[in-house]
Structure formats: C-alpha cells, structure tokens
Scaffold this motif. Structure first.
Motif, short mmCIF file in Angstrom:
data_model
loop_
_atom_site.label_atom_id
_atom_site.label_comp_id
_atom_site.label_asym_id
_atom_site.label_seq_id
_atom_site.Cartn_x
_atom_site.Cartn_y
_atom_site.Cartn_z
N SER A 89 51.29 36.85 27.62
CA SER A 89 50.12 37.12 28.45
C SER A 89 50.05 36.06 29.55
O SER A 89 50.59 34.97 29.41
CB SER A 89 48.83 37.12 27.63
OG SER A 89 48.59 35.85 27.05
N SER A 91 47.22 34.37 32.44
CA SER A 91 45.85 34.27 32.95
C SER A 91 45.82 33.32 34.13
O SER A 91 46.27 32.17 34.04
CB SER A 91 44.91 33.78 31.85
OG SER A 91 43.63 33.48 32.37
N GLU A 117 51.52 41.72 27.35
CA GLU A 117 50.13 42.12 27.12
C GLU A 117 49.35 42.10 28.44
O GLU A 117 49.73 42.78 29.38
CB GLU A 117 49.51 41.20 26.06
CG GLU A 117 50.22 41.31 24.71
CD GLU A 117 49.65 40.37 23.66
OE1 GLU A 117 48.68 39.65 23.96
OE2 GLU A 117 50.20 40.34 22.55
N ASN A 118 48.29 41.30 28.55
CA ASN A 118 47.39 41.38 29.70
C ASN A 118 47.73 40.35 30.77
O ASN A 118 48.05 39.20 30.48
CB ASN A 118 45.95 41.16 29.25
CG ASN A 118 44.95 41.36 30.39
OD1 ASN A 118 44.99 42.38 31.08
ND2 ASN A 118 44.10 40.37 30.61
N SER A 120 45.64 38.76 33.93
CA SER A 120 44.29 38.71 34.47
C SER A 120 44.19 37.70 35.61
O SER A 120 44.79 36.63 35.56
CB SER A 120 43.28 38.35 33.37
OG SER A 120 43.51 37.04 32.88
N ALA A 150 53.33 44.87 33.12
CA ALA A 150 52.36 44.30 32.17
C ALA A 150 51.79 45.41 31.30
O ALA A 150 51.83 46.60 31.66
CB ALA A 150 51.24 43.57 32.90
N SER A 152 48.49 45.51 30.58
CA SER A 152 47.27 45.85 31.30
C SER A 152 47.07 44.82 32.40
O SER A 152 47.64 43.73 32.37
CB SER A 152 46.05 45.88 30.37
OG SER A 152 45.87 44.62 29.73
N LEU A 153 46.23 45.16 33.40
CA LEU A 153 45.99 44.30 34.55
C LEU A 153 44.52 44.33 34.89
O LEU A 153 43.92 45.40 35.01
CB LEU A 153 46.81 44.76 35.76
CG LEU A 153 46.48 44.13 37.11
CD1 LEU A 153 46.80 42.64 37.12
CD2 LEU A 153 47.24 44.84 38.24
N SER A 154 43.91 43.13 35.06
CA SER A 154 42.52 43.05 35.50
C SER A 154 42.39 42.04 36.63
O SER A 154 42.96 40.95 36.59
CB SER A 154 41.60 42.65 34.34
OG SER A 154 41.94 41.37 33.83
N ILE A 179 52.30 49.28 34.92
CA ILE A 179 51.32 48.83 33.92
C ILE A 179 51.21 49.90 32.84
O ILE A 179 50.90 51.07 33.13
CB ILE A 179 49.95 48.57 34.56
CG1 ILE A 179 50.09 47.67 35.80
CG2 ILE A 179 49.01 47.97 33.54
CD1 ILE A 179 50.69 46.30 35.53
#
Length: 326
Positions: A89, A91, A117-118, A120, A150, A152-154, A179
């Motif tokens: 991940s 961040s 995973e994510n 962000s 990825a 997920s993407l935020s 994604i």
C-alpha cells in the motif's frame, strides 16, 4: 545521487528493498542532474507499506517536503531517471510529492507505481510530472508518462492530484490508471495540461477501474491554454460511474491553439448529479471533438450545481465557431 553543476557524467541508480518505508518531515529519496549527464533511476520495492508525509522548515521560510523525486536542473543537459515503485500500500499525505521534473535540457523519466492494495493522496499530495524548460532550448521534449496499478485509489482534497503538465517546450505525458476496485476523488483531480505560453500536446488519460466516483468538484481533465492539442480521455469502468458536482473535461481554453480531445466512456451505469458534466469544448482556436458514452445499464442526469454558475447535469459538446481557422 546527482550530477553537480560543474559535473560531467551520469548519476547512479538508487535501489531500496525493505518491508516498510516511512519518509516523514522532509524525508527524501531523490536523484537529479544539474550539470551534463543523465540522472539515475529510482527503484523501490516494499513488501508492505510506504508512507510519505509531512515537511520540515530547513531555514526561515524555506520548506523541504517529503518526496521521491528525479529532476533535471535549470542549466542542466541530460535526462531525468525513471521512478519505479512497488508496494503493498502507498499513502501520500501533508504536502508531499512523487515527482519527475525537467527545468533544463532533457526528458523527464517515467513514473510507474504498482500497489497491491490502496493508493491514497490527501492534504496537498501530488504524483506529478512537469516540463518547465523555457528559453533554454528549441528542442521539444517528450513527456513523462505516469502508469499506476492499484487495488483502489483515493484522492481526498482539492490540493491533491495525479497530473502531467508542460509549461515549457514539450508534451505533457500520458496517464494510465489500472485500478481493480474503486477510484474515489473528493475535490481532487487527475489531469494533463498545456499551460499558457507552453508549446506541446496534453497527454491522454486512460482509466480502467471497477467503479468511479467524483465528488465535490473533483475532475478528470485534459486541456490546453497554450499551443498544442488537448488529449483524449478513455474510461473503461466495469460498474458504476457516479459524479456528484464532479466533471470530466477535454478542453481548449480561450487563449489556446489546438484541437480538442475526444472523451470515450464505457460503463454499466452512469449517474451525473448536482450539476455534474462530461464536456468536450473548444473556446480557443482549433477543431472540436466528440463525447461517446456506451452504457449497458442506466444513464441518469439529475439536478444543478450548488456553485454560483448553477450549471445543469449532462453531457455537452461546445465549439466557439468564430475562432476556428478556415
């Protein structure tokens, strides 16, 4: 790792292999060229989590942000290196960057991110590639592509983005996002732009995802207000696309010279709510483009924007005919 201003030769590569990586309060992994020669590549392979956060005040009014960066300096001649990142991940938070910048004579490298995973971005965090060389060369440089895979993407605020830009001589790079699950933008942006005074084309944006949500003026945008074409936007979304006061735009601005880019959307369901729009527009000088939407399920337009413009939801194609070359 860097080539100094008086140096000649290529910089070395940087390779990091670890379980977790934290860059905090101005922590940096960077290479660059400020003389004659190319910068090396940066390769980071982390089995668990990468966290990039915060900044520090080095001296009064001088901030050093946490970042992973490859740079071609203002008077340098040489190419920036590629940035390759793998992690469980990733961040980015609080004024940080993953960036590839060209200020001198040379091509920026590519940015490739592969996160299980994510991924962000929040609080003024950017993944960005820029060409800003002006007046130092007549050569048109290639843009740096951003490729991201990825789970997920935020992107969680208006100051955070994934973008490629040119404000000098050269093309903005393409953006390719793959994604597996949800892409959620809240006030953020994914964009490729040709700035005022620049010469070059905006990059294409290709997004493949399980679902896509754009909220609170979030945008996917490719545009030109310089000399060059806007890029195409292609969305391949397996489930729902929902925009709530969001927008998907390909545009030639009022002072731009270039052709508009096409927008193609393939999805199951599409909802444009509270003034959300998908728009291809030419307000400068150039040929128009088209918007194509293929939805196997429901398409919903509902409501107007709560912003001052009070725009309706919908799909639009705008061409200011008086400014087209004949």
């Amino acid at each position: 790792s860097q080539v100094e201003e008086t140096g000649e030769g290529n910089g070395g590569n940087i390779t990091v292999n670890t379980r977790n990586l934290n860059l905090r309060d101005g922590g940096t992994i960077a290479n660059g060229t400020f003389g004659e020669g190319g910068a090396g590549n940066i390769t980071i392979d982390v089995s668990d989590t990468i966290t990039i956060s915060g900044f520090t005040e080095v001296i009064a009014d001088t901030i050093r942000n946490s970042e992973i960066a490859s740079i071609v300096g203002t008077n340098a001649t040489g190419n920036a290196g590629n940035i390759n990142i793998k992690a469980g991940s990733l961040s980015l938070d609080d004024g940080v960057f993953i960036r590839n910048n060209t200020f001198g004579n040379g091509n920026p490298g590519n940015i490739a991110i592969d996160v299980t995973e994510n991924l962000s971005l929040s609080n003024n965090a950017d993944i960005i590639s820029t060409i800003t060389s002006t007046g130092v060369t007549t050569e048109e440089f290639a843009g740096s592509n951003i490729n991201i895979k990825a789970g997920s993407l935020s992107i969680s605020d208006s100051s955070s983005s994934i973008r490629t830009t040119t404000s000098g001589i050269g093309n903005a790079g393409n953006i390719d996002l793959e994604i597996g699950g949800l892409i959620e933008l809240i006030d953020g942006e994914i964009s490729s732009e040709v700035d005022s005074g620049a010469t070059g084309n905006a990059g294409n944006i290709l997004i493949t995802a399980g679902s896509l949500e754009l909220d609170q003026t979030a945008e996917i945008d490719t545009s030109t207000i310089g000399i060059g074409n806007a890029g195409n936007i292609d969305l391949e979304i397996g489930g729902l696309i929902e925009l709530v006061e969001g927008g998907i735009f390909s545009q030639v601005g009022e002072n731009g010279e270039g052709n508009g880019g096409n927008i193609t959307v393939n999805t199951t369901n599409l909802s444009l709510l509270n003034g959300s729009q998908i728009t291809a527009s030419v307000f400068g000088t150039g040929e128009g483009s088209k918007v194509t939407v293929n939805a196997t399920g429901d398409v919903i337009f509902e409501g107007i924007s709560s912003q001052g413009n009070r725009n309706p939801s919908g799909i639009f194609n705008t061409l200011l005919l008086s400014l087209i070359h004949i």
